[in-house]
Design an enzyme around this catalytic site. Structure first.
Site, mmCIF file in Angstrom:
data_model
loop_
_atom_site.group_PDB
_atom_site.id
_atom_site.type_symbol
_atom_site.label_atom_id
_atom_site.label_comp_id
_atom_site.label_asym_id
_atom_site.label_seq_id
_atom_site.Cartn_x
_atom_site.Cartn_y
_atom_site.Cartn_z
ATOM 1 N N SER A 297 0.869 -1.178 0.000
ATOM 2 C CA SER A 297 0.000 0.000 0.000
ATOM 3 C C SER A 297 0.904 1.226 0.000
ATOM 4 C CB SER A 297 -0.872 -0.038 1.260
ATOM 5 O OG SER A 297 -1.653 1.122 1.363
ATOM 6 N N LYS B 118 -0.973 -0.869 -4.445
ATOM 7 C CA LYS B 118 -2.198 -0.139 -4.090
ATOM 8 C C LYS B 118 -1.826 1.300 -3.813
ATOM 9 C CE LYS B 118 -4.743 -0.015 0.212
ATOM 10 N NZ LYS B 118 -5.429 -0.829 1.249
ATOM 11 N N LYS C 106 -2.915 4.967 -2.449
ATOM 12 C CA LYS C 106 -3.884 5.731 -1.671
ATOM 13 C C LYS C 106 -4.280 6.953 -2.501
ATOM 14 C CE LYS C 106 -4.108 3.591 2.346
ATOM 15 N NZ LYS C 106 -5.394 3.090 2.875
ATOM 16 N N ASP D 95 -7.171 3.049 -3.081
ATOM 17 C CA ASP D 95 -7.928 3.049 -1.816
ATOM 18 C C ASP D 95 -8.177 4.491 -1.402
ATOM 19 O OD1 ASP D 95 -9.021 2.632 0.685
ATOM 20 O OD2 ASP D 95 -7.268 1.610 1.531
ATOM 21 N N GLU E 185 -11.076 0.835 -3.593
ATOM 22 C CA GLU E 185 -11.430 0.443 -2.229
ATOM 23 C C GLU E 185 -12.061 1.621 -1.488
ATOM 24 O OE1 GLU E 185 -7.970 -1.161 -0.311
ATOM 25 O OE2 GLU E 185 -8.834 -1.061 1.692
ATOM 26 N N ASP F 81 -13.787 -1.880 2.636
ATOM 27 C CA ASP F 81 -12.918 -2.094 3.800
ATOM 28 C C ASP F 81 -13.709 -1.630 5.029
ATOM 29 O OD1 ASP F 81 -11.059 -1.665 5.869
ATOM 30 O OD2 ASP F 81 -9.532 -0.738 4.635
ATOM 31 N N LYS G 212 -10.018 -7.276 7.486
ATOM 32 C CA LYS G 212 -9.034 -6.957 8.525
ATOM 33 C C LYS G 212 -9.582 -7.519 9.831
ATOM 34 C CE LYS G 212 -7.514 -2.584 6.484
ATOM 35 N NZ LYS G 212 -7.602 -1.112 6.575
ATOM 36 N N GLY H 290 -4.196 -4.465 5.748
ATOM 37 C CA GLY H 290 -3.155 -4.200 6.743
ATOM 38 C C GLY H 290 -3.450 -2.944 7.530
HETATM 39 O O1 OSB Z 1 -7.348 1.462 4.482
HETATM 40 O O2 OSB Z 1 -6.183 -0.242 4.106
HETATM 41 C C1 OSB Z 1 -6.350 0.820 4.715
HETATM 42 C C2 OSB Z 1 -3.266 1.478 6.859
HETATM 43 C C3 OSB Z 1 -3.834 2.085 7.963
HETATM 44 C C4 OSB Z 1 -5.184 2.324 7.980
HETATM 45 C C5 OSB Z 1 -5.988 1.929 6.895
HETATM 46 C C6 OSB Z 1 -5.424 1.303 5.794
HETATM 47 C C7 OSB Z 1 -4.044 1.114 5.764
HETATM 48 C C8 OSB Z 1 -3.400 0.518 4.610
HETATM 49 C C9 OSB Z 1 -2.567 -0.670 4.871
HETATM 50 O O3 OSB Z 1 -3.581 0.882 3.465
HETATM 51 C C10 OSB Z 1 -1.149 -0.644 4.834
HETATM 52 C C11 OSB Z 1 -0.480 -1.872 5.364
HETATM 53 O O4 OSB Z 1 -0.559 -2.167 6.562
HETATM 54 O O5 OSB Z 1 0.182 -2.542 4.581
HETATM 55 MG MG MG Z 2 -8.458 0.394 3.059
#
Ligand code: OSB
Ligand code: MG
Length: 368
Positions: free
Chosen positions: A135, A161, A163, A189, A214, A239, A263, A291
């Site tokens: 991510s 991925k 953000k 995401d 996402e 999510d 998760k 994650g």
């Molecule tokens: O939305 O997936 C999410 C990290 C913290 C809070 C929300 C998210 C994330 C990530 C994951 O995108 C990152 C990771 O732990 O690899």
């Molecule tokens: Mg997410």
């Protein structure tokens, strides 16, 4: 099993680089670890709440308070403490899924260590290793993003991925897609940063052949996600919205989600996570493990979960060095894009004493 003590350990691990999402930026991982002590063995769990209630309502100190005042007392009242009984013992307390999940996995880790059984076997894992995705946070510029993505691909990550948020979406996605070519698996995401009024704008992501988008809209808006799905070619993954098996069914049957990110913390534990996995499998909906910037404790348990059969999409379970120069466990490593599922009893890893000491902020013990 008899519990003699629950310990809470607040830790802070510096991140190798800041991690920016649509809801905030983290410079280090402030986390809460739960240690379940029994006369014979100890078990560890990680509470994935962030320090502020920006991803969901939970936050580190709130989770600790819920554990101390309500959750640990409810479990300590059980005549025989087993992971299977923990969920039922905690249902009277509303909410706090991340706190509940941490307590449950700490107890399950202890129980499985006593039985000499790996978590992966207990959950029903079918793979010895899982593919690893990464991510990638929001960056200050597109060149900086392309550099970061190049680095992750060179390291072997099998899926990227990105953000996104309003103002950081079509241009960076186009740049990454053009830079990498069509073959690299790519998804985005938004962590709920858009509204249905952005549907036309979000449809501009359709040409980039994303695996999924996402959580484009806020957590409680399943109807909006279903409406958006009818206006996008890109599949929608949920999510934040999927907090329980019932919500998973609703999300699938309403057309709000074509894919679900599971998760364990968000849904109240690994056993709930497995139930959602099974429901999605029965509906033909693929899932992947999300994650929360976990330390090696949470990461190891997530690897066991990701080895279940319907985790058919690459998840956000990356190597320790994606986030930390020094993890609190021996580092979880990736080879050629794959991470091995731990084979030792329980979650298969434990904190390294020196590393835990270095990361420690404070601890509290609850004698039972
Ligand atoms: O939305 O997936 C999410 C990290 C913290 C809070 C929300 C998210 C994330 C990530 C994951 O995108 C990152 C990771 O732990 O690899
Ligand atoms: Mg997410």
């Amino acid at each position: 099993m008899k519990l003699t003590r629950i310990e809470l350990h607040w830790v802070r691990l510096p991140l190798v680089a800041p991690f920016r999402t649509s809801f905030g930026v983290e410079y280090d991982r402030e986390a809460l670890l739960v240690k379940a002590v029994t006369p014979d063995v100890v078990g560890w769990g990680e509470c994935v709440a962030l320090p502020q209630p920006l991803y969901s309502a939970e936050y580190v100190d709130g989770a600790a308070d819920a554990l101390i005042r309500f959750l640990v007392p409810a479990v300590s009242a059980l005549p025989d403490v087993t992971a299977a009984a923990v969920g039922a013992a905690l249902t009277a307390v509303k909410g706090h899924p991340m706190a509940k999940a941490a307590l449950e996995i700490a107890i399950l880790d202890a129980q499985l260590r006593q039985a000499n059984m790996p978590l992966a076997d207990y959950l029903g894992a079918v793979r010895p290793a899982v593919p690893s995705g990464v991510s990638v946070g929001i960056m200050a510029s597109i060149p900086e993003l392309l550099d970061a993505v190049d680095g992750y691909l060179a390291a072997g990550y099998q899926r990227i991925k990105l953000k996104i948020q309003p103002g950081w979406d079509v241009a960076p996605v186009r740049a990454v897609r053009e830079h990498l070519g069509d073959a690299v698996p790519l998804q985005v995401d938004a962590n709920g940063a858009y509204t249905l009024a952005d549907a036309v704008h979000l449809a501009r992501l359709d040409p980039f052949e994303l695996l999924m988008i996402e959580q484009p809209l806020v957590e409680d808006d399943l109807r909006g996600h279903a409406a958006l799905a009818r206006r996008l070619r890109t599949p929608i993954c949920l999510d934040e919205s999927v907090t329980s098996p019932a919500r998973a069914v609703e999300a699938i049957e309403s057309g709000a989600a074509a894919v679900i990110n599971i998760k364990p913390g968000r849904v109240g534990g690994y056993l709930q996570a497995r139930r959602i996995h099974d429901i999605c499998a029965a509906h033909g909906v693929p899932v992947w493990v999300g994650g929360m910037l976990e330390t090696g404790i949470g990461r190891a348990a997530n690897l066991a979960l990701a080895a279940l059969p319907n985790f058919s999409l690459v998840g956000d379970v990356s190597a320790s060095d994606r986030f930390f120069a020094r993890d609190i466990t021996p580092p979880i490593t990736m080879r050629d894009g794959w991470i091995e599922v731990p084979t030792g009893p329980g979650i298969g890893v434990e904190p390294d004493d020196a590393a835990l000491k270095e990361a420690s902020v404070r601890s509290e013990w609850i004698d039972l």
